[in-house]
Enzyme design. Structure first.
Site, PDB file in Angstrom:
ATOM      1  N   LYS A   1      -2.054 -14.879   3.319  1.00 46.34           N
ATOM      2  CA  LYS A   1      -3.186 -15.711   3.773  1.00 46.34           C
ATOM      3  C   LYS A   1      -3.003 -17.150   3.284  1.00 46.34           C
ATOM      4  CE  LYS A   1      -5.906 -11.514   3.959  1.00 46.34           C
ATOM      5  NZ  LYS A   1      -7.203 -10.873   3.980  1.00 46.34           N
TER       6      LYS A   1
ATOM      7  N   HIS B   1      -5.717 -11.340  13.540  1.00 45.12           N
ATOM      8  CA  HIS B   1      -6.345 -10.898  12.288  1.00 45.12           C
ATOM      9  C   HIS B   1      -7.840 -11.206  12.361  1.00 45.12           C
ATOM     10  CE1 HIS B   1      -7.449 -10.681   8.083  1.00 45.12           C
ATOM     11  NE2 HIS B   1      -6.341  -9.993   7.867  1.00 45.12           N
TER      12      HIS B   1
ATOM     13  N   GLU C   1      -7.343  -2.785  11.065  1.00 45.64           N
ATOM     14  CA  GLU C   1      -7.930  -3.333   9.842  1.00 45.64           C
ATOM     15  C   GLU C   1      -9.446  -3.443   9.982  1.00 45.64           C
ATOM     16  OE1 GLU C   1      -5.162  -5.744   7.255  1.00 45.64           O
ATOM     17  OE2 GLU C   1      -5.733  -7.077   8.881  1.00 45.64           O
TER      18      GLU C   1
ATOM     19  N   GLY D   1     -10.401  -6.989   1.597  1.00 48.16           N
ATOM     20  CA  GLY D   1     -10.746  -7.738   0.390  1.00 48.16           C
ATOM     21  C   GLY D   1     -11.946  -7.208  -0.367  1.00 48.16           C
TER      22      GLY D   1
HETATM   23  P1  PGA Z   1      -6.649  -7.040   1.615  1.00 48.01           P
HETATM   24  O1  PGA Z   1      -6.351  -7.807   2.982  1.00 48.01           O
HETATM   25  O2  PGA Z   1      -5.461  -6.189   1.308  1.00 48.01           O
HETATM   26  O3  PGA Z   1      -6.839  -8.156   0.611  1.00 48.01           O
HETATM   27  O4  PGA Z   1      -7.873  -6.239   1.825  1.00 48.01           O
HETATM   28  C1  PGA Z   1      -5.732  -7.158   4.048  1.00 48.01           C
HETATM   29  C2  PGA Z   1      -5.653  -8.094   5.219  1.00 48.01           C
HETATM   30  O5  PGA Z   1      -6.639  -8.752   5.543  1.00 48.01           O
HETATM   31  O6  PGA Z   1      -4.590  -8.255   5.842  1.00 48.01           O
END
Ligand code: PGA
Length: 217
Positions: free
Chosen positions: A9, A95, A144, A150
């Site tokens: 990110k 995403h 996802e 997160g």
């Molecule tokens: P995360 O993010 O592993 O921090 O939950 C995954 C993503 O958004 O690709």
């Protein structure tokens, strides 16, 4: 083949990138499982640097976190498929953070996916659930759920398999799960025969986490 996707990110400055690489290289990857591919997705400025610095590791591929929906031309600030070809093997598309903060619509995301394919970049198309449509002929699908990203609330395995079944995934398609996957909970996902890979955000920022995952497979 199982795929470990690391989505950094909008994190890391250049010195932190260099530290990540040097920490990562302290491991001995000579005996790594040949059926594993690590796809690193740093911010754009670090793509070529990571590719060069890690080229000794054939199990590592480079991916962008996004791609422009314009092919090329006078679109200041955009990074398009022709800019990325020969640098990235993959591009993450759709995403939930792109959909949410940049109002990316399905039409835009389908266009991005087409452009990536036109330039031989493999799109990894993200969906939040069953309501997000998939482009035709997409090989990599990353499921996802927004609530799991997160939050430390990784989705239970059986729910993920249920979603996969409802999506009618074809034999040639790869199904990836992402959302709070880390070095402690990854094994149930990556070892499941119905899951081809994991997409890791926060936990991938720490090189020890990624090397621990890679070396335990
Ligand atoms: P995360 O993010 O592993 O921090 O939950 C995954 C993503 O958004 O690709």
């Amino acid at each position: 083949m199982k795929y470990i996707l690391a989505n950094w990110k909008e994190n890391k400055d250049f010195s932190q990138v260099k530290t990540w690489i040097s920490e990562f290289k302290k491991n001995n990857f000579e005996t790594i499982n040949k059926e594993i591919e690590l796809i690193l997705m740093p911010p754009f400025p670090f793509l070529i640097y990571l590719k060069e610095e890690l080229k000794e590791f054939s199990f590592i591929k480079i991916g962008s976190q996004d791609i422009s929906f314009f092919e090329d031309g006078a679109y200041t600030g955009e990074v398009g498929a022709p800019n990325l070809t020969e640098i990235t093997n993959y591009s993450l598309i759709g995403h939930s953070e792109r959909r949410k903060y940049f109002s990316e619509t399905n039409d835009i995301l389908f266009q991005k996916s087409n452009l990536a394919q036109k330039y031989k970049i493999t799109p990894i198309f993200c969906i939040r659930g069953l309501n997000d449509p998939l482009p035709s002929k997409i090989e990599f699908i990353a499921y996802e759920p927004t609530w799991a990203i997160g939050t430390n609330q990784n989705e239970p395995l059986e729910n993920i398999i249920d979603i996969k079944n409802k999506l009618n995934i074809k034999d040639y398609q790869k199904f990836i799960y992402g959302g709070s996957v880390n070095e402690n909970n990854f094994i149930q996902y990556i070892n499941h025969p119905e899951i081809n890979g994991i997409l890791i955000g926060g936990a991938s920022l720490i090189p020890e986490n990624i090397s621990k995952i890679l070396l335990s497979l």
